[in-house]
Design a protein around this motif. Sequence first.
Motif, mmCIF file in Angstrom:
data_model
loop_
_atom_site.group_PDB
_atom_site.id
_atom_site.type_symbol
_atom_site.label_atom_id
_atom_site.label_comp_id
_atom_site.label_asym_id
_atom_site.label_seq_id
_atom_site.Cartn_x
_atom_site.Cartn_y
_atom_site.Cartn_z
ATOM 1 N N TYR A 199 0.534 -2.421 -10.685
ATOM 2 C CA TYR A 199 -0.110 -1.403 -9.868
ATOM 3 C C TYR A 199 -1.606 -1.690 -9.900
ATOM 4 N N ALA B 49 1.182 5.922 -9.962
ATOM 5 C CA ALA B 49 1.407 4.881 -10.970
ATOM 6 C C ALA B 49 2.690 5.089 -11.765
ATOM 7 N N THR C 44 -3.183 -0.070 -3.851
ATOM 8 C CA THR C 44 -3.551 1.175 -3.176
ATOM 9 C C THR C 44 -4.867 1.727 -3.695
ATOM 10 N N ALA C 45 -5.424 2.654 -2.952
ATOM 11 C CA ALA C 45 -6.662 3.313 -3.373
ATOM 12 C C ALA C 45 -6.378 4.540 -4.235
ATOM 13 N N HIS C 46 -5.117 4.880 -4.404
ATOM 14 C CA HIS C 46 -4.741 6.100 -5.122
ATOM 15 C C HIS C 46 -3.997 5.759 -6.411
ATOM 16 N N ASP C 47 -4.325 6.466 -7.483
ATOM 17 C CA ASP C 47 -3.681 6.186 -8.765
ATOM 18 C C ASP C 47 -2.617 7.215 -9.125
ATOM 19 N N LEU D 275 -5.571 -1.134 -8.016
ATOM 20 C CA LEU D 275 -6.335 -0.195 -7.205
ATOM 21 C C LEU D 275 -7.373 -0.911 -6.350
ATOM 22 N N LYS D 276 -7.613 -0.348 -5.182
ATOM 23 C CA LYS D 276 -8.705 -0.809 -4.327
ATOM 24 C C LYS D 276 -10.013 -0.211 -4.831
ATOM 25 N N ASP E 116 0.851 -1.188 0.000
ATOM 26 C CA ASP E 116 0.000 0.000 0.000
ATOM 27 C C ASP E 116 0.886 1.238 0.000
#
Length: 247
Positions: free
Chosen positions: A98, A87, A81-84, A100-101, A53
């Motif tokens: 990579y 990347a 992770t929840a953020h892009d 995403l959540k 994360d």
Amino acid sequence: MKILLVDDEQLARQELSYLLTEIKSGNDYFEASHIKAAQQMLLKEAIDVIFLDMHLQNESGMELMETVTQMKEPPFVVFATAHDDFAVRAFELDATDYILKPFDLERLQKVMEKIEARMSHRSVQNVPDKKSDASSRDKRYLPIEDEDRIVMVAMNDVYVVTTDEGEVIIQTHDKEYRMRESLKAMKEKLPEENFMQVHRAYIINLNEVEEIQPWFNRNYQVTMNNGSKVIVSRSYMQAFKAVFGLS
């Protein structure tokens, strides 16, 4: 396979381990909620893959990446992770992928297929060589006749090998060499963990692929780091997709 899940949210770690078990059983899972715990785990266990994360509590996943990049045999790292917005930076640091959540099972399966393909290449590369030191050197350098001398070109400096009128053309980052040899014979000299034939007239260095684009007739056009463009033909498409985890 030993997999380390680094996330400060326990539910996220549980979800990821559950999905990974759905894809394939038999893996060993280790967990860390902060960077120091992850670093200690890397010292104790021969971790193959890290799912990392980027935003931990008061920490950044980049701190762990700094540790990983200094390892002699680093594990594959997948940013989860929840953020892009990280990347581009992730791939600059040689992250394997990579995601995403919330995690998607199909996307995760493609990631694992890519990792298994690369682990297979790595295992071939790490097989102990029982031959002489000279044989080992032969695998690191490619002897090329250049006018009245023989040049020892480092294998990792070869980007593309192609063929033209009975000769092979070896492209490096700053020069081209020509040899009176077949592409098949040249392929046998190149380490298969790093090089792949993608067309009847082209062999590429997998580590020097910069960009992959869809092309005509369901082919791909590959752009190499030296600017060369190569077509992946349908005959080689399945193997190429497997290496890069493409659907």
